[in-house]
Design an enzyme around this catalytic site. Structure first.
Site, PDB file in Angstrom:
ATOM      1  N   MET A   1       0.821  -1.206   0.000  1.00 39.61           N
ATOM      2  CA  MET A   1       0.000   0.000   0.000  1.00 39.61           C
ATOM      3  C   MET A   1       0.861   1.265   0.000  1.00 39.61           C
ATOM      4  SD  MET A   1      -3.016  -1.049   2.703  1.00 39.61           S
ATOM      5  CE  MET A   1      -4.068   0.345   2.260  1.00 39.61           C
ATOM      6  N   HIS A   2       0.212   2.382  -0.324  1.00 41.57           N
ATOM      7  CA  HIS A   2       0.696   3.741  -0.078  1.00 41.57           C
ATOM      8  C   HIS A   2       1.822   4.226  -0.995  1.00 41.57           C
ATOM      9  CE1 HIS A   2      -1.537   3.105   3.603  1.00 41.57           C
ATOM     10  NE2 HIS A   2      -0.615   2.326   4.136  1.00 41.57           N
TER      11      HIS A   2
ATOM     12  N   ASP B   1      -2.534  -5.182  -0.160  1.00 41.23           N
ATOM     13  CA  ASP B   1      -1.985  -6.458   0.313  1.00 41.23           C
ATOM     14  C   ASP B   1      -2.780  -7.028   1.485  1.00 41.23           C
ATOM     15  OD1 ASP B   1      -1.123  -4.434   2.007  1.00 41.23           O
ATOM     16  OD2 ASP B   1       1.011  -4.920   1.847  1.00 41.23           O
TER      17      ASP B   1
END
Length: 480
Positions: free
Chosen positions: A76-77, A232
């Site tokens: 992520m991110h 994820d």
């Protein structure tokens, strides 16, 4: 067959499942992280694609040829900034990068409603403050940004030519109105961006495009549909059937996560609890997130000159749990829940003349367990009840570590058949839903429980004083 691809931090994993959800083959390819300066963590998007091809081509060619759809999951991110030619303008800034702490304060001041809209504290790991950092420190690059994609969605762009993402990954940008499941113009404006910079939004099982014919030919398969997929953690949850209110898991990957599925959006930013969309329609989830989990095991094994993480588990078991005074603070990349502290760093404390490798190894496993106990306490303070956790990720392979975690968290741990496969399994099941129209209840069936560990009251009693010292040690180390 259905193909799931997970763009992780340490590697890309590809799995093939059949219509029963059974894993028929899997392969992986490694990735490395660049840390050019303190607090920085970056990867080249081109490396993601190279590793994706290597992982997919590592699968059985006859099975691969039968794939009917592809699903994507990923870390992520990560801020992947593309120019007008859809090429990366710089290395992607990753989830465990801590440079944008000042930008977090600035953005919360610029948009006082950010916690309500985004459902989370503004943290350096999220995508929005990373773009604000680039805006301030690399203005020439920021001026050229035409699109911002998350890691798995850059791979999707190469695969399909489409710019798309799913709700669970989009929620981790802090540009999403998480309750409404739509981009927030206010949050985007705070970072000088607009909807035109964002990918299209989809639920996880929706089709976002078709595999390019030239890539399909190279992979020896048809030009199949590509599902939106998942972050994820949401992908890992879907893979093991965590799709109903209250379902909970413990993920022991590079980072560590306690994930609880919820029917409602239940934010608690005050305790640094994450509240995101699930990868399934009309579902959300809460998470406590720890930036270092199995990565601490890998790090300690390298530090001790061991051949593999399994050797560290063996050393720790030789010492025994709570048999030494040593404490390990697992903050190698800072920490999120409950501290939201990008600056704190790891430490070994209370070593004495009797300290040896085995006692240090035991302290590492205990320290990660204590950090998760802190995270679970934050979830419980948010009103979330957790009595059992399904375990996924590479760390799930150690039953000994499981006994420490169960005692420290005071929860029953359940190990599921195939639980170590992780997010790629959920991505493949979302691909199945996209291709066949199967419901989440039909596709995301919970695997059989193959082992379970109940909390040992005697071990919990022995660990309790160390957990108390661990909590006091954070405050002391933070001051340094």
């Amino acid at each position: 067959m259905f193909l799931g691809i997970d763009i992780g931090t340490s590697g890309v994993k590809a799995v093939l499942i059949d219509t029963a959800g059974t894993v028929r083959d899997q392969a992986s390819a490694p990735l490395t992280v660049s840390r050019p300066q303190p607090l920085w963590s970056e990867q080249s998007p081109d490396d993601w694609w190279a590793a994706t091809e290597a992982a997919v081509l590592g699968l059985s060619a006859p099975l691969r040829a039968k794939a009917q759809a592809i699903g994507l999951a990923g870390q992520m991110h990560g801020a992947t900034m593309l120019g007008a030619d859809d090429r990366p303008l710089r290395p992607a800034i990753l989830w465990n990068d801590g440079r944008s702490f000042q930008e977090c304060e600035d953005l919360e001041a610029a948009e006082p409603d950010s916690r309500r809209i985004g459902g989370n504290l503004m943290m350096p790991g999220f995508t929005a403050p990373k773009l604000q950092w680039v805006r301030r420190h690399e203005p020439r690059i920021f001026a050229e940004v035409r699109s911002v994609l998350l890691p798995k969605d850059y791979v999707r762009l190469v695969m399909t030519g489409e710019k798309a993402t799913d709700m669970s990954d989009a929620a981790g940008t802090l540009w999403l109105d998480v309750a409404r499941r739509d981009w927030s113009d206010a949050l985007l404006s705070a970072t000088g961006l607009s909807r035109e910079h964002m990918p299209n939004l989809f639920e996880g099982s929706e089709v976002t495009g078709q595999l390019r014919p030239e890539i399909a030919s190279r992979w020896g398969m048809d030009s199949v549909p590509v599902a939106a997929g998942a972050s994820d953690n949401a992908g890992g949850a879907a893979g093991i059937g965590m799709i109903s209110d209250g379902d909970a898991l413990l993920s022991l990957g590079t980072s560590g996560v306690i994930f609880v599925a919820t029917q409602q959006f239940r934010p608690n930013p005050g305790q640094a609890v994450h509240a995101f969309c699930h990868c399934l329609p009309d579902m959300w989830h809460q998470m406590s997130v720890h930036l270092s989990a199995a990565s601490c095991v890998d790090w300690a094994a390298r530090l001790m000159g061991l051949d593999a993480p399994a050797d560290l588990f063996s050393l720790a078991e030789r010492a025994g749990a709570a048999n030494g005074p040593e404490l390990f603070l697992p903050y190698l990349s800072g920490e999120r829940t409950p501290h939201n502290d990008p600056h704190v760093r790891g430490a070994f404390l209370r070593a004495d003349n009797g300290t040896d490798q085995s006692r240090l190894a035991a302290a590492v496993l205990e320290g990660v367990a204590f950090a998760h106990a802190d995270g679970l306490a934050a979830l419980r303070e948010a009103g979330t009840h957790v009595s059992s956790l399904s375990v996924i990720g590479g760390g799930a392979r150690s039953r000994y570590w499981g006994s420490i975690l169960a005692a420290a968290l005071d929860v029953r741990l359940e190990y599921l058949d195939g639980g170590e496969v992780g997010p790629a399994l959920g991505a493949a099941k979302l691909a199945m839903m996209a291709a066949t129209g199967a419901s989440a209840a039909q596709a995301c069936v919970r695997p059989a429980v193959i082992d379970a560990i109940a909390p040992d009251p005697l071990l919990a009693e022995r660990l309790a004083p160390k957990l108390e010292k661990f909590r006091r040690a954070y405050a002391a180390v933070r001051e340094l």
